[in-house]
Design an enzyme around this catalytic site. Structure first.
Site, PDB file in Angstrom:
ATOM      1  N   GLY A 188      -4.168   6.269   3.665  1.00 49.37           N
ATOM      2  CA  GLY A 188      -3.947   6.692   2.509  1.00 49.37           C
ATOM      3  C   GLY A 188      -3.500   5.578   1.274  1.00 49.37           C
ATOM      4  N   HIS A 190      -0.714   8.667   4.433  1.00 52.59           N
ATOM      5  CA  HIS A 190      -0.770   9.652   3.547  1.00 52.59           C
ATOM      6  C   HIS A 190       0.516  10.655   4.837  1.00 52.59           C
ATOM      7  CE1 HIS A 190      -1.361  13.865   2.129  1.00 52.59           C
ATOM      8  NE2 HIS A 190      -2.390  13.562   1.142  1.00 52.59           N
ATOM      9  N   TYR A 217     -12.497  12.226   4.715  1.00 48.84           N
ATOM     10  CA  TYR A 217     -12.276  11.350   3.424  1.00 48.84           C
ATOM     11  C   TYR A 217     -12.985  11.785   2.131  1.00 48.84           C
ATOM     12  CZ  TYR A 217      -8.579   8.189   1.260  1.00 48.84           C
ATOM     13  OH  TYR A 217      -7.257   7.565   1.385  1.00 48.84           O
TER      14      TYR A 217
HETATM   15  O1  YXS Z   1       8.761  10.940  15.911  1.00 52.21           O
HETATM   16  P1  YXS Z   1       9.235  11.642  14.509  1.00 52.21           P
HETATM   17  O2  YXS Z   1       9.680  12.244  14.141  1.00 52.21           O
HETATM   18  O3  YXS Z   1      10.605  10.558  14.314  1.00 52.21           O
HETATM   19  O4  YXS Z   1       7.802  10.375  13.579  1.00 52.21           O
HETATM   20  C1  YXS Z   1       7.595   9.249  13.837  1.00 52.21           C
HETATM   21  C2  YXS Z   1       6.780   9.773  12.570  1.00 52.21           C
HETATM   22  O5  YXS Z   1       5.858  10.235  13.425  1.00 52.21           O
HETATM   23  C3  YXS Z   1       6.708   9.840  11.899  1.00 52.21           C
HETATM   24  N1  YXS Z   1       4.812   9.236  10.827  1.00 52.21           N
HETATM   25  C4  YXS Z   1       4.433   9.881  10.131  1.00 52.21           C
HETATM   26  N2  YXS Z   1       5.081  11.274   9.191  1.00 52.21           N
HETATM   27  C5  YXS Z   1       4.706  11.505   8.517  1.00 52.21           C
HETATM   28  N3  YXS Z   1       3.344  10.936   8.347  1.00 52.21           N
HETATM   29  C6  YXS Z   1       2.811   9.776   8.682  1.00 52.21           C
HETATM   30  N4  YXS Z   1       1.670   8.660   8.362  1.00 52.21           N
HETATM   31  C7  YXS Z   1       3.368   9.282   9.792  1.00 52.21           C
HETATM   32  N5  YXS Z   1       3.722   7.927  10.191  1.00 52.21           N
HETATM   33  C8  YXS Z   1       4.909   7.739  10.977  1.00 52.21           C
HETATM   34  O6  YXS Z   1       7.765   8.094  11.621  1.00 52.21           O
HETATM   35  C9  YXS Z   1       8.275   8.625  12.521  1.00 52.21           C
HETATM   36  C10 YXS Z   1       8.264   6.747  13.027  1.00 52.21           C
HETATM   37  O7  YXS Z   1       7.200   6.397  13.854  1.00 52.21           O
HETATM   38  P2  YXS Z   1       6.912   6.263  14.474  1.00 52.21           P
HETATM   39  O8  YXS Z   1       7.867   6.406  16.188  1.00 52.21           O
HETATM   40  O9  YXS Z   1       5.618   6.258  14.889  1.00 52.21           O
HETATM   41  O10 YXS Z   1       7.395   4.259  13.981  1.00 52.21           O
HETATM   42  P3  YXS Z   1       6.552   3.123  14.752  1.00 52.21           P
HETATM   43  O11 YXS Z   1       7.524   1.943  14.372  1.00 52.21           O
HETATM   44  O12 YXS Z   1       6.939   2.825  16.287  1.00 52.21           O
HETATM   45  O13 YXS Z   1       5.545   3.241  14.520  1.00 52.21           O
HETATM   46  C11 YXS Z   1       4.961   2.554  13.047  1.00 52.21           C
HETATM   47  C12 YXS Z   1       3.753   3.009  12.754  1.00 52.21           C
HETATM   48  C13 YXS Z   1       3.617   2.934  11.114  1.00 52.21           C
HETATM   49  C14 YXS Z   1       2.609   1.576  13.071  1.00 52.21           C
HETATM   50  C15 YXS Z   1       3.369   4.878  13.217  1.00 52.21           C
HETATM   51  O14 YXS Z   1       3.498   5.612  13.084  1.00 52.21           O
HETATM   52  C16 YXS Z   1       1.550   5.006  13.194  1.00 52.21           C
HETATM   53  O15 YXS Z   1       1.123   4.729  13.856  1.00 52.21           O
HETATM   54  N6  YXS Z   1       1.830   5.806  11.488  1.00 52.21           N
HETATM   55  C17 YXS Z   1       0.305   6.793  12.148  1.00 52.21           C
HETATM   56  C18 YXS Z   1      -0.419   5.897  10.765  1.00 52.21           C
HETATM   57  C19 YXS Z   1      -1.433   6.157  10.246  1.00 52.21           C
HETATM   58  O16 YXS Z   1      -2.235   6.543  11.313  1.00 52.21           O
HETATM   59  N7  YXS Z   1      -1.857   6.629   9.304  1.00 52.21           N
HETATM   60  C20 YXS Z   1      -2.488   7.343   8.021  1.00 52.21           C
HETATM   61  C21 YXS Z   1      -2.083   8.695   7.307  1.00 52.21           C
HETATM   62  S1  YXS Z   1      -3.212   9.753   6.838  1.00 52.21           S
HETATM   63  C22 YXS Z   1      -3.809   9.354   5.774  1.00 52.21           C
HETATM   64  O17 YXS Z   1      -3.249   8.177   5.390  1.00 52.21           O
HETATM   65  C23 YXS Z   1      -5.267   9.629   5.565  1.00 52.21           C
HETATM   66  C24 YXS Z   1      -5.781  10.721   5.251  1.00 52.21           C
HETATM   67  S2  YXS Z   1      -6.351   8.817   6.533  1.00 52.21           S
HETATM   68  O18 YXS Z   1      -6.030   9.545   7.519  1.00 52.21           O
HETATM   69  O19 YXS Z   1      -7.842   9.833   6.126  1.00 52.21           O
HETATM   70  O20 YXS Z   1      -7.491   7.386   5.978  1.00 52.21           O
END
Ligand code: YXS
Length: 262
Positions: free
Chosen positions: A111, A67, A141
């Protein structure tokens, strides 16, 4: 076919392929991205197309980062209400009259995990990983989403996956029944197309009705209205909490959240 900003759509014989093109956001499930996918699904819903594949670009490190956290309400509002774009997308895929195959390469988060669980068949690279993350953010969730997640895998295993938010390997995901196949990266496309093409040869009307029967049967869980409202109240307590705000703030401040249970 490519009047889209955030996806590319290709047709190979009778297979419609929706390739994510939202790399700058790691294929986060933002409303604009989901709108493109929904639109493509409508366009591909024609008799000549028998099967749809959802994929990330070749070599992706992240299949979907889940998400769009920027689009989650900050507080006092259900983060996963009925009209949330992710909810609309998972419902659309489940009710889509043609099989939808998720072809997974890279890591799958939150998500994005539920998205692949709402497809009909999941074929993944052996290097892909899967994490379910609401407890990292303090997100309560929603009931249908949890049902989508627990339907296919053992309950104890899914509880560990959700309560720890630890990514699991493709091998483990295969073992617990949420993947159909894992293959090396260089065989992912051919394996997925092989299965899609087999489906294309079969009777589409029979597939459509059997998919719908399976959906209805899988969702045939009676839930007492009082219990449903009680759960909604409990969820509200969580998205109104300080911990929910802390989870979102910590993500944007790139630090570990400090949850206090309030
Ligand atoms: O720092 P900037 O501005 O460049 O932004 C970063 C991150 O903040 C952004 N970004 C996201 N923005 C909005 N929503 C997201 N889901 C999201 N994920 C990442 O993208 C820019 C690059 O990310 P960065 O520097 O962390 O990249 P990386 O290659 O080092 O790491 C990739 C990930 C995917 C491991 C890392 O970005 C990450 O952990 N992302 C969040 C993954 C996550 O927790 N997703 C759940 C989203 S919430 C959801 O799906 C449900 C509501 S729930 O949580 O209930 O399951």
């Amino acid at each position: 076919m490519n009047n889209y900003e955030f996806i590319n759509v290709e047709i190979k014989d009778r297979v419609g392929i929706i390739e994510f093109n939202y790399v700058k956001k790691l294929n986060a499930l933002s409303e604009c991205f989901i709108q493109d996918i929904l639109h493509a699904l409508i366009v591909l819903n024609v008799p000549e197309i028998r099967c749809v594949i959802l994929r990330a670009p070749k070599g992706s490190k992240v299949f979907s980062s889940g998400h769009d956290i920027n689009e989650l309400p900050k507080t006092k509002r259900d983060p996963l209400s009925y009209q949330d774009p992710l909810r609309i997308l998972t419902r659309t895929i489940q009710r889509y009259p043609k099989p939808v195959i998720a072809m997974v390469q890279g890591s799958v988060w939150g998500g994005g995990f539920e998205l692949i669980m709402s497809t009909d068949i999941v074929i993944a690279s052996d290097k892909s990983t899967f994490a379910m993350t609401p407890v990292n953010l303090g997100v309560p969730y929603n009931v249908v989403g949890i049902h989508n997640l627990i339907r296919d895998a053992g309950l104890h295993v899914m509880k560990e996956v959700i309560f720890t938010a630890n990514p699991i390997t493709a091998e483990k995901a295969l073992k617990i029944g949420i993947l159909n196949h894992i293959v090396p990266d260089d065989e992912l496309e051919s394996k997925t197309l092989e299965i899609a093409n087999l489906i294309c040869e079969k009777a589409p009307l029979a597939i459509e009705v059997i998919k719908e029967e399976m959906r209805v049967l899988c969702e045939a869980n009676a839930i007492n209205p009082d219990e449903f409202e009680r759960i909604q109240g409990l969820r509200r307590y969580v998205y109104d909490s300080l911990d929910y705000q802390e989870g979102l703030t910590a993500f944007f401040e790139k630090r570990k959240p400090n949850f206090i249970g309030k």
